[in-house]
Design a protein around this motif. Structure first.
Motif, mmCIF file in Angstrom:
data_model
loop_
_atom_site.group_PDB
_atom_site.id
_atom_site.type_symbol
_atom_site.label_atom_id
_atom_site.label_comp_id
_atom_site.label_asym_id
_atom_site.label_seq_id
_atom_site.Cartn_x
_atom_site.Cartn_y
_atom_site.Cartn_z
ATOM 1 N N ASP A 153 83.153 -90.200 27.580
ATOM 2 C CA ASP A 153 83.285 -89.233 26.490
ATOM 3 C C ASP A 153 82.485 -87.958 26.731
ATOM 4 N N ASP A 154 81.661 -87.922 27.780
ATOM 5 C CA ASP A 154 80.845 -86.745 28.061
ATOM 6 C C ASP A 154 81.751 -85.531 28.264
ATOM 7 N N GLY A 155 81.515 -84.468 27.498
ATOM 8 C CA GLY A 155 82.318 -83.251 27.596
ATOM 9 C C GLY A 155 83.548 -83.244 26.713
ATOM 10 N N ALA A 156 83.799 -84.328 25.980
ATOM 11 C CA ALA A 156 84.981 -84.409 25.111
ATOM 12 C C ALA A 156 84.767 -83.600 23.833
ATOM 13 N N GLN A 157 85.847 -83.438 23.084
ATOM 14 C CA GLN A 157 85.795 -82.795 21.774
ATOM 15 C C GLN A 157 86.331 -83.762 20.728
#
Length: 191
Positions: free
Chosen positions: A65-69
């Motif tokens: 999920d790192d960098g997700a919105q």
């Protein structure tokens, strides 16, 4: 966010009626642009006067999920007699950063290797982590307390005395990951 921790996302909807016709959906878009519907919530009560409501979603963060919105949308579906398409309001995007411990990305079968005396030995201990990991190496030919503080160890003109276990420790504040490779230095005639 930290990997494995659970967070409660909230979507505040204000001054809406009738509430039972409202559908609130939580979404995630990952770094490749793939959109996922996380959950849809409806309110069951038949209230025809405008109300304010908070919709929640429990979200467990992972390294993927790192960098997700993340965001939510609220759609008021009044049926065929209502406006078409039904009105939709979207929240602002929440950009997330997930911190996670390092994971060494070396090939799992690469735990031993042979190299010919005189060649160059190069071991790359690459790891993924957030924050970016730092590296320590424990080398067999050095004093046990000696550490190399870089991801790559290179020894030119390798000798038989360089044989042994090379251990890399990739670390950040959330944890560490260890990789050991056994290096055997053979003479040209040893085969």
């Amino acid at each position: 966010m930290a990997e494995g921790d659970q967070y409660q996302l909230q979507c505040h909807v204000q001054n809406i009626a009738p509430i039972e016709r409202l559908r609130v959906t939580f979404y995630k878009v990952n770094t490749t642009g793939e959109q996922t519907e996380l959950d849809t919530k409806k309110f069951k009560d038949n209230i025809n006067t405008p109300v304010n409501k908070i919709y929640t979603l429990d979200f467990t963060a992972s390294r993927d999920d790192d960098g997700a919105q993340l965001w939510c949308s609220a759609m008021l579906d009044l049926g065929p007699e209502g406006p078409q398409p039904p009105p939709v309001m979207k929240s602002d995007n929440l950009n997330i950063t997930v911190h996670y411990k390092p994971l060494i990305t070396m090939s799992p079968e690469r735990f031993s290797m042979s190299i010919t005396e005189g060649d160059t030995l190069s071991l790359n201990c690459s790891a993924k982590g957030n924050p970016a990991p730092s590296y320590d190496w424990l080398l067999p030919h050095a004093d046990p307390n000696t550490m190399e503080e870089r991801s790559v160890v290179t020894i030119t003109n390798v000798a038989k005395t360089h044989s042994g276990n090379y251990t890399c420790n990739a670390r950040n504040p959330l944890g560490n990951s260890i990789w050991t490779v056994n290096v055997k230095v053979t003479g040209e005639m040893d085969g």
